[in-house]
Design a protein around this motif. Structure first.
Motif: not given
Lengths: 346, 389
Positions: B121, B134, B145, B155-157, B163-166, B181, B184
């Motif tokens: 990401v 991504a 994304l 951010a992470t997945l 899901d994507v978390y920011e 959240r 994707l």
């Protein structure tokens, strides 16, 4: 191509848990880090890491901080000198040792052989905004960080110092440069260029003071021990006695290198009293031949008296006052009665 | 040390061969945004157009052998400094140990995270908006994304949930806006972790980092002041949030079996490593004076791997976080360091269980430069040599 060089593993099960040292109380000498010390007065030479040298203005600030550390350590802590051949290095802009936060960081795992130090790059973006070094920013706007102050903090870490524990209201902030939260311009302390007294206190404990005459940091509260000896405890009338006092820092384990130190160049007075009477100051003792020794020669003694040496707690220094035990000097043998006092020789 | 030039041997992964075929870095010729990459791959990235491919890429299985790891996703982030020494931007390189698939020149406020399967990401803020993409690091294509007016700092997945978390801050005030959240694919983001309240004990927040528990079911949100940190844990299954505010908490290394493993608040090395039971708050010291460290997967479960000693006598300890039992691990590789956590090492790569990456300075090795892997079982080191581009 396959090259194999396999080593067997010597698995060693190590002791389980190692306790952390208890946290220091507020206004105490700085806590200290784990790891080895440098040798006393070791001159540690550092260079700029190849390809990662700080900008010129930062280099100037870092070198100034190295000089600040040496000039204000008030101890036998290490000194730091720039030297292109140095084994220690300082870099800028790449910060694997720093982790995610902070403006700069250090690595002293290789002490006493070498250290490393890293500074974030100008413009590094944190959650709160953009890092500005005062030395690299025109007109040094509020909010910039003084690289010399931050570098001195890091040199303190390299020595062995951990962050000072401040009072909740931070009224003791200026007691240390080695702070968990360095301040940006124009907050008080943002441009401090000398170790604070509680930084010095820990440097003294770990590395010792330079001389018996060196002053102890006021962030310390060391007890002292004052002894006294008389050249004779039975003298004829009118007799003379030489008193020799010795002033030492009490030899306690928690004082580390300071315990048992002779203390010279202070004011030690001698007092006397007739038996049962009140103490009276007689004189200020003069420096004796040995470190921490003070002497006074009493002449024309006409009466038996108690004697003691007294060291009053000095202002501006972190050692306590002390009184010596009492020594009684008996005077006798007068040839023309009535004698003031008559005693038998021991 | 065993050197494995895998391209000379049978069995480089197909994906890696594809990457090698693409070869070379892509100098984007821009320092703003990822427009250069977009021009090369299109808005959704050439070959990355289907949303199903995005989810599949995120769920690519973990490699089972070093040979397979040579073709796995890797990335590295490096600051790019101007002539005046100021940060001019970030250089993000994506690819595998064998080859760089994409080289991005990004603005200063940018980041990369991963790998998640084959995905890395990449977040970019151009001063007006933040964009999340991504990238399939093995192929060099990308999916967009998210685009937000707030600043997406990290951010992470969550590959399993898709899901994507920011983590976001306010563009004007830089105030913490919490963790958000989004799926994707499709739908807007919702806030799942509230903004962090100010706390004088920690001071202004310098960095908020997102990472995952070893099991992948708990999002670790750690916010650090200049020195000390606070951590919140988001249980992704039920949305519960738990705070871990141990005194003297430094940078997190991992979350294993309900134990938060973190440095003390040192701002340098060596530094103690402690564990905190996130339920009881009970603390234990796992290392009294550690150097670089990371969590490694082993057949017996996750372990803490950390350096001890200095340049002349550096060694490794492998610690069971639960029992605190440990073993020393000599390494026959001169000048090595443990590649630390991605946020500290400036990158990461996918490696098989039972192995740990080493590098000369603890930084993540740039894609295409090969990598050195240490087998934790017996101390063997293997070098996966990159191809010449």
């Amino acid at each position: 191509m396959i090259r194999t060089n396999r080593r067997s593993i010597a698995a060693i099960v190590l002791p389980a848990l190692l306790a952390l040292a208890p946290p220091a109380a507020a206004h105490s000498p700085d806590p200290v880090l784990s790891g080895p010390l440098w040798a006393q007065d070791q001159n540690v030479r550092f260079r700029w890491r190849a390809g990662e040298a700080p900008p010129a203005a930062m280099q100037t600030a870092i070198k100034a901080a190295a000089a600040d550390a040496g000039a204000t350590r008030r101890s036998r802590a290490a000194t730091f000198t720039p030297d292109p051949a140095g084994t220690s290095w300082i870099n800028y802009g790449l910060d694997v040792g720093c982790g995610v936060n902070g403006l700069a960081c250090f690595n002293r795992v290789s002490a006493p052989n070498s250290f490393t130090m890293s500074f974030r790059e100008q413009g590094h973006v944190f959650d709160w905004g953009i890092l500005r070094w005062c030395q690299l920013t025109a007109n040094q706007p509020d909010g910039c960080y003084d690289a010399e102050n931050i570098a001195l903090d890091e040199f303190g870490h390299v020595e062995i110092l951990n962050h000072h524990v401040n009072f909740d209201d931070q009224r003791d902030y200026l007691d240390a440069v080695v702070q968990a939260y360095s301040r940006a311009k124009p907050r008080v302390g943002w441009s401090a260029h000398a170790f604070g007294r509680c930084d010095v206190a820990s440097l003294q404990r770990k590395y010792d003071v330079a001389l018996p005459t060196s002053k102890y940091s006021t962030c310390l509260d060391l007890s002292t021990n004052l002894s006294i000896a008389a050249s004779a405890t039975y003298v004829p009338y009118p007799g003379s006695v030489t008193f020799t006092a010795r002033l030492l820092v009490t030899d306690l384990a928690e004082y580390e290198r300071l315990g048992g130190n002779p203390v010279s160049g202070r004011t030690v007075s001698i007092q006397s009293r007739l038996p049962g009477g009140a103490w009276t100051a007689v004189a200020t003792m003069t420096a004796g031949p040995a470190a921490g020794s003070y002497v006074y020669r009493a002449t024309q003694l006409q009466a038996t008296a108690d004697w003691r040496a007294v060291f009053a707690k000095p202002a501006g220094e972190g050692i306590r006052g002390a009184s010596s035990p009492v020594v009684t000097v008996a005077v006798s043998g007068c040839t023309k009665p009535p004698c003031p006092l008559s005693v038998e020789a021991p | 040390m065993r050197e494995l030039r895998w391209l000379l041997r049978a069995g480089p992964p197909i994906a890696a061969l594809a990457a090698a075929a693409m070869l070379g870095s892509v100098a984007l010729g821009t320092t703003r945004g990822v427009s250069g990459q977009a021009a090369r791959t299109g808005p959704l990235g050439a070959g990355c157009a289907k949303a199903t491919a995005l989810v599949a890429a995120a769920r690519a299985p973990v490699p089972v052998s070093p040979q397979a790891a040579a073709g796995e996703a890797a990335y590295a982030v490096r600051p790019r400094l101007g002539a005046d020494g100021a940060l001019a931007g970030q250089i993000v390189e994506l690819g595998t140990a064998a080859a760089t698939s994409v080289r991005l020149e990004l603005p200063p406020e940018s980041f990369a995270a991963g790998p998640f399967g084959r995905l890395v990401v990449v977040g970019v803020d151009d001063g007006r908006r933040s964009t999340l993409r991504a990238f399939d690091a093995t192929r060099g294509c990308s999916w967009t994304l998210a685009t937000e007016s707030d600043v997406i700092r990290r951010a992470t997945l969550d590959p399993a949930a898709g899901d994507v978390y920011e983590f976001r801050v306010d563009r004007e005030t830089r105030a913490d806006l919490g963790v958000w959240r989004r799926p994707l694919v499709g739908r807007a983001a919702v806030r799942v972790v509230a903004p962090l309240a100010a706390d004088d004990r920690h001071g202004t927040t310098f960095s908020t980092e997102l990472s995952w528990s070893a099991d992948g079911d708990v999002l670790v949100v750690q916010s650090c002041g200049m020195t000390s940190c606070r951590t919140r844990l988001l249980m992704t299954a039920d949305g519960g949030v738990r705070s871990v505010e141990a005194d003297d908490q430094g940078e997190v290394i991992g979350l294993v079996d309900g134990l938060l493993i973190a440095y003390a608040a040192c701002r340098g090395l060596p530094c103690p490593i402690q564990s905190v039971d996130v339920t009881t708050g009970e603390r234990a010291t796992l290392a009294a004076a550690a150097g670089l460290a990371r969590i490694v997967a082993t057949g017996a479960g996750p372990r803490l791997l950390h350096e001890v000693g200095g340049d002349d006598d550096r060694g490794l300890r492998l610690v069971d976080p639960v029992s605190a039992a440990s073993a020393s691990l000599p390494v026959d590789a001169p000048g090595w360091r443990v590649v630390a956590t991605p946020s500290r090492a400036g990158g990461s790569e996918r490696i098989p269980p039972g192995w740990a990456p080493l590098s000369p300075d603890g930084r993540a090795t740039e894609p295409g430069q090969g990598t050195t892997l240490l087998r934790l079982e017996d101390g063997t080191t293997i070098e996966l040599t990159g191809v010449t581009r």
